[in-house]
Write a protein that holds these residues in place. Structure first.
Motif, PDB file in Angstrom:
ATOM      1  N   TRP A   4      19.228  44.487  48.463  1.00  0.00           N
ATOM      2  CA  TRP A   4      20.192  43.408  48.701  1.00  0.00           C
ATOM      3  C   TRP A   4      21.210  43.393  47.561  1.00  0.00           C
ATOM      4  O   TRP A   4      21.007  43.996  46.523  1.00  0.00           O
ATOM      5  N   ALA A   5      22.316  42.706  47.791  1.00  0.00           N
ATOM      6  CA  ALA A   5      23.379  42.647  46.779  1.00  0.00           C
ATOM      7  C   ALA A   5      23.951  41.237  46.711  1.00  0.00           C
ATOM      8  O   ALA A   5      24.097  40.558  47.727  1.00  0.00           O
ATOM      9  N   TRP A   6      24.250  40.831  45.498  1.00  0.00           N
ATOM     10  CA  TRP A   6      25.004  39.597  45.294  1.00  0.00           C
ATOM     11  C   TRP A   6      26.456  39.907  45.631  1.00  0.00           C
ATOM     12  O   TRP A   6      26.920  41.016  45.394  1.00  0.00           O
ATOM     13  N   TYR A   7      27.175  38.934  46.160  1.00  0.00           N
ATOM     14  CA  TYR A   7      28.610  39.126  46.384  1.00  0.00           C
ATOM     15  C   TYR A   7      29.353  37.902  45.866  1.00  0.00           C
ATOM     16  O   TYR A   7      28.833  36.790  45.839  1.00  0.00           O
ATOM     17  N   CYS A   8      30.579  38.134  45.443  1.00  0.00           N
ATOM     18  CA  CYS A   8      31.463  37.065  44.983  1.00  0.00           C
ATOM     19  C   CYS A   8      32.877  37.424  45.440  1.00  0.00           C
ATOM     20  O   CYS A   8      33.392  38.484  45.094  1.00  0.00           O
ATOM     21  N   THR A   9      33.470  36.542  46.222  1.00  0.00           N
ATOM     22  CA  THR A   9      34.816  36.770  46.728  1.00  0.00           C
ATOM     23  C   THR A   9      35.811  36.003  45.871  1.00  0.00           C
ATOM     24  O   THR A   9      35.647  34.805  45.635  1.00  0.00           O
ATOM     25  N   LEU A  10      36.832  36.720  45.405  1.00  0.00           N
ATOM     26  CA  LEU A  10      37.862  36.155  44.544  1.00  0.00           C
ATOM     27  C   LEU A  10      39.208  36.204  45.246  1.00  0.00           C
ATOM     28  O   LEU A  10      39.465  37.103  46.048  1.00  0.00           O
ATOM     29  N   ALA A  11      40.070  35.245  44.915  1.00  0.00           N
ATOM     30  CA  ALA A  11      41.418  35.209  45.489  1.00  0.00           C
ATOM     31  C   ALA A  11      42.391  34.719  44.433  1.00  0.00           C
ATOM     32  O   ALA A  11      42.001  34.218  43.382  1.00  0.00           O
ATOM     33  N   ARG A  12      43.661  34.870  44.757  1.00  0.00           N
ATOM     34  CA  ARG A  12      44.708  34.308  43.911  1.00  0.00           C
ATOM     35  C   ARG A  12      45.925  34.040  44.780  1.00  0.00           C
ATOM     36  O   ARG A  12      46.125  34.648  45.832  1.00  0.00           O
ATOM     37  N   ALA A  13      46.740  33.103  44.355  1.00  0.00           N
ATOM     38  CA  ALA A  13      47.970  32.773  45.070  1.00  0.00           C
ATOM     39  C   ALA A  13      49.029  33.830  44.773  1.00  0.00           C
ATOM     40  O   ALA A  13      48.963  34.516  43.745  1.00  0.00           O
ATOM     41  N   PRO A  14      50.026  33.970  45.641  1.00  0.00           N
ATOM     42  CA  PRO A  14      51.105  34.936  45.373  1.00  0.00           C
ATOM     43  C   PRO A  14      51.771  34.654  44.019  1.00  0.00           C
ATOM     44  O   PRO A  14      52.005  33.499  43.662  1.00  0.00           O
ATOM     45  N   ARG A  15      52.023  35.691  43.266  1.00  0.00           N
ATOM     46  CA  ARG A  15      52.687  35.658  41.955  1.00  0.00           C
ATOM     47  C   ARG A  15      51.907  34.870  40.896  1.00  0.00           C
ATOM     48  O   ARG A  15      52.428  34.559  39.844  1.00  0.00           O
TER      49      ARG A  15
END
Length: 153
Positions: A92-103
């Protein structure tokens, strides 16, 4: 389906647009089809330690292992995967989803958790009871339902 109208049934009333709810739902356009693969966001792809720190808040010490990969899910949206060192969760694997706003240079954690990965032991696909039960069991259940002792003629 019975043609008799029960008192609990409510008549279908048109919405403000004058359409029934079924027709209105069908009129909602489908999301656009992506014509290209998402661009890999290097800022998010390099934020391995940010993802690891977010997972460390939920996992116990030593449960988050080596970094496995980073996948671009969409523009400015990347999922990092780490090996899971948990008893009973081999593969199994841990997952972490990251995001950022434009610019923006600010990285935001969207979600995290654990999921089956390569070689993971997972439950078999669900099979309905009626398809799993054998003929002997069907006969036993029928006898019990009729008030007979199973196995008696």
């Amino acid at each position: 389906m019975s043609a008799v109208k029960h008192e609990t049934e409510q008549p279908v009333t048109p919405s403000a647009s004058g359409q029934s709810p079924e027709t209105e739902a069908a009129a909602v356009p489908a999301p656009p089809v992506r014509r290209r693969a998402p661009k890999r966001d290097e800022l998010l792809a390099e934020a391995v330690e940010t993802a690891r720190a977010a997972l460390a808040e939920d996992a116990e010490e030593g449960q988050v292992g080596e970094h496995l990969d980073a996948t671009a899910d969409d523009d400015r949206l990347v999922t990092h995967r780490f090996a899971a060192h948990l008893p009973g969760y081999a593969g199994w694997a841990w997952y972490c989803t990251l995001a950022r706003a434009p610019r923006s240079k600010h990285v935001t954690v969207c979600e995290l958790g654990i999921q089956a990965h390569d070689g993971a032991l997972v439950a078999p696909p669900w099979v309905p009871y009626a398809e799993r039960v054998n003929e002997d069991e069907r006969e036993r259940l029928a006898a019990v339902a009729e008030g007979r002792v199973p196995g008696e003629a």
